[in-house]
Design a protein around this motif. Structure first.
Motif, PDB file in Angstrom:
ATOM      1  N   ARG A 273       0.872  -1.183   0.000  1.00  0.00           N
ATOM      2  CA  ARG A 273       0.000   0.000   0.000  1.00  0.00           C
ATOM      3  C   ARG A 273       0.906   1.229   0.000  1.00  0.00           C
TER       4      ARG A 273
ATOM      5  N   GLU B 209       1.269   4.134   1.198  1.00  0.00           N
ATOM      6  CA  GLU B 209       0.787   5.058   2.218  1.00  0.00           C
ATOM      7  C   GLU B 209       1.935   5.917   2.690  1.00  0.00           C
TER       8      GLU B 209
ATOM      9  N   LYS C 204       3.459   0.530   6.877  1.00  0.00           N
ATOM     10  CA  LYS C 204       4.542   0.266   5.927  1.00  0.00           C
ATOM     11  C   LYS C 204       3.967   0.257   4.521  1.00  0.00           C
TER      12      LYS C 204
ATOM     13  N   GLN D  77       0.803 -10.111   6.156  1.00  0.00           N
ATOM     14  CA  GLN D  77      -0.398 -10.466   6.934  1.00  0.00           C
ATOM     15  C   GLN D  77      -0.582 -11.980   6.953  1.00  0.00           C
TER      16      GLN D  77
ATOM     17  N   ARG E  26     -14.277   0.244   9.525  1.00  0.00           N
ATOM     18  CA  ARG E  26     -13.228  -0.376   8.720  1.00  0.00           C
ATOM     19  C   ARG E  26     -13.203   0.237   7.313  1.00  0.00           C
TER      20      ARG E  26
HETATM   21  P1  AMP Z   1      -6.671  -4.336   6.708  1.00  0.00           P
HETATM   22  O1  AMP Z   1      -6.147  -5.233   5.602  1.00  0.00           O
HETATM   23  O2  AMP Z   1      -6.561  -2.900   6.370  1.00  0.00           O
HETATM   24  O3  AMP Z   1      -7.992  -4.772   7.203  1.00  0.00           O
HETATM   25  O4  AMP Z   1      -5.670  -4.522   7.941  1.00  0.00           O
HETATM   26  C1  AMP Z   1      -5.538  -5.685   8.692  1.00  0.00           C
HETATM   27  C2  AMP Z   1      -4.281  -5.569   9.536  1.00  0.00           C
HETATM   28  O5  AMP Z   1      -3.137  -5.441   8.687  1.00  0.00           O
HETATM   29  C3  AMP Z   1      -4.221  -4.320  10.399  1.00  0.00           C
HETATM   30  O6  AMP Z   1      -4.880  -4.538  11.608  1.00  0.00           O
HETATM   31  C4  AMP Z   1      -2.731  -4.133  10.569  1.00  0.00           C
HETATM   32  O7  AMP Z   1      -2.238  -4.960  11.589  1.00  0.00           O
HETATM   33  C5  AMP Z   1      -2.177  -4.600   9.256  1.00  0.00           C
HETATM   34  N1  AMP Z   1      -1.883  -3.466   8.345  1.00  0.00           N
HETATM   35  C6  AMP Z   1      -2.741  -2.828   7.525  1.00  0.00           C
HETATM   36  N2  AMP Z   1      -2.118  -1.862   6.821  1.00  0.00           N
HETATM   37  C7  AMP Z   1      -0.819  -1.881   7.213  1.00  0.00           C
HETATM   38  C8  AMP Z   1       0.333  -1.139   6.841  1.00  0.00           C
HETATM   39  N3  AMP Z   1       0.295  -0.197   5.933  1.00  0.00           N
HETATM   40  N4  AMP Z   1       1.506  -1.438   7.457  1.00  0.00           N
HETATM   41  C9  AMP Z   1       1.568  -2.420   8.390  1.00  0.00           C
HETATM   42  N5  AMP Z   1       0.517  -3.156   8.765  1.00  0.00           N
HETATM   43  C10 AMP Z   1      -0.660  -2.912   8.191  1.00  0.00           C
END
Ligand code: AMP
Length: 435
Positions: free
Chosen positions: A116, A118, A125, A130, A261
């Motif tokens: 991502r 960001e 990051k 994940q 979310r």
């Molecule tokens: P999401 O996929 O956005 O639902 O995120 C699920 C989990 O992934 C979050 O709770 C974070 O632990 C982790 N996560 C999401 N975005 C990031 C990121 N940019 N950098 C690190 N960990 C992330």
């Protein structure tokens, strides 16, 4: 002499080595063992996919797609994307590989990197890992609870024990529009005080204004309408039953009516694991997920109800290091991976038994004995026939009567003999028989 040029990794992308890598592997191995225990099958999908899959799946109006994708055209003029999340890929794989005809629920898990673009900061990051779990073909709120239990088990095995799960229901396509109208009208009356991002969100994706971490938007949120007051009967019941299940499991949770979310496809249950002491931090969730009942259909498959979630490996590594956690897990020490065919199957009949079975599954996990079940099914015949297909040695039968008497039936699948034992002796009795 000209100085030699050296190179840096790209911003927001880290090398993982030393202590971090050790914890990284521990997270991966524990996720795999827990996945095996709950009978999830592993899948590895490509890192690059067709861009449209995510535009449609994750949603055009999400921050991820609007601002954060690594997408580009290949030399062959294909529009591709480095996957920013797993769910659309897994749903694509599920449809593409004919898994729609498999007996439900289909439980899949995966582990790998995501991308991502960001603004890099603590907990954010540009490349991160994940572990991700999806259950496809599940209507019952018990699966939402089981998934939360699965994630809490990964954290407990890692020694990460101080957290609470934030839970909410964001309704469905039937009830959400009314709520969104109320929300929009409330926020429109305050539009001057909103941050520039929320001004845009109010038009493109109003639900996301509730996600904003800016202080002035947080103040406005305090008095905004709450979705839980607008749920239709079906969503209300789903949420109620879900809460009963997580109560039964004694999972520490709070209802956060503002949790929405960042992804478009969620409906009904959403959840996030927030570590203690970081409730107000902005990038705080260790694990997040929710129910998505329309995504499979949106991506070209049949209407398939599903629930899933994912944990961020880097954030968990940070948490372990910050809190100086050093728990020894026998999953790692004794290399327990639950990668075996279960010898026991649990049949449950009725709501009370469904609830109780969650606890029984936990007792088996604690005793490191693999057990299989199908919590989606309700009748005896279909569950017994599943147990025979799986060729288990023993089937446990838990009905209303057994629940009331605190007993359970152990059926020997070879000779059909059934015995009734007190529930508190179950593990001992099973261990004796499996010796
Ligand atoms: P999401 O996929 O956005 O639902 O995120 C699920 C989990 O992934 C979050 O709770 C974070 O632990 C982790 N996560 C999401 N975005 C990031 C990121 N940019 N950098 C690190 N960990 C992330």
């Amino acid at each position: 002499m000209a100085r030699k040029k050296t190179y840096q990794a790209l911003t927001g992308m880290d090398d993982i080595f030393g202590k971090d890598l050790e914890i990284f592997r521990r997270i991966e191995n524990i996720s795999r063992a827990i996945a095996n225990f709950y009978n999830f099958k592993e899948i590895i999908t490509p890192i690059i996919e067709e861009e449209e899959l995510f535009k449609k799946g994750t949603g055009e109006n999400t921050d991820i797609i609007q601002k954060e994708t690594y997408s580009f055209s290949t030399k062959g003029k294909e529009k591709v994307i480095l996957r920013p999340e797993f769910t659309p890929s897994i749903v694509r794989a599920y449809i593409q590989n004919g898994m729609e005809v498999l007996p439900k629920p289909v439980k899949l898990w995966t582990f790998g990197p995501l991308f991502r673009h960001e603004k890099p900061q603590k907990g954010r990051k540009r490349q991160f890992f994940q572990f991700n779990f999806e259950v496809l073909g599940t209507k019952n709120a018990i699966m939402d609870a089981l998934l939360i239990q699965l994630f809490s088990n990964i954290l407990y095995e890692l020694g990460v024990e101080k957290w609470r799960v934030n839970v909410n229901s964001i309704g469905c396509q039937k009830c959400r529009p009314t709520f969104l109208r109320k929300l929009k009208s409330y926020y429109t009356s305050k539009v001057k005080s909103l941050c520039p991002d929320c001004k845009k969100r109010l038009i493109s994706n109003p639900l996301r204004v509730l996600d904003c971490k800016e202080e002035k938007c947080q103040r406005i949120k305090k008095f905004s309408p709450q979705i839980l007051n607008y749920l239709c009967e079906e969503c209300h019941n789903h949420f109620k039953v879900f809460l009963e299940f997580i109560d039964e499991l004694e999972i520490p949770y709070v209802i956060n009516p503002y949790l929405v979310r960042g992804l478009d496809y969620y409906e009904k249950t959403v959840f996030e694991f927030i570590p203690e002491g970081k409730e107000l931090a902005s990038q705080n969730a260790l694990i997040g997920g929710g129910r998505y009942n329309k995504l499979v259909e949106m991506l070209g498959g049949r209407l398939t109800f599903a629930v899933g979630g994912a944990g961020g490996v880097e954030r968990i590594i940070e948490e372990i290091k910050e809190k100086k956690i050093n728990k020894k897990s026998d999953i790692i020490e004794k290399k327990i991976d639950f990668n075996e065919t279960p010898k026991v199957f649990l049949v449950q009949l009725g709501e009370l038994a469904k609830k109780r079975s969650l606890k029984i599954i936990e007792e088996f996990k604690k005793s490191r004995i693999k057990i299989e079940e199908n919590l989606e099914k309700d009748n005896l015949k279909s569950q017994l026939s599943l147990a025979s297909q799986k060729k288990v040695k023993y089937t446990l039968i838990l009905g209303q009567q057994e629940c009331v008497n605190n007993e359970i039936i152990i059926r020997n699948m070879e000779n059909g003999i059934q015995e009734i034992v007190p529930q508190q002796d179950l593990i001992r009795e099973i261990k004796k028989r499996l010796k």
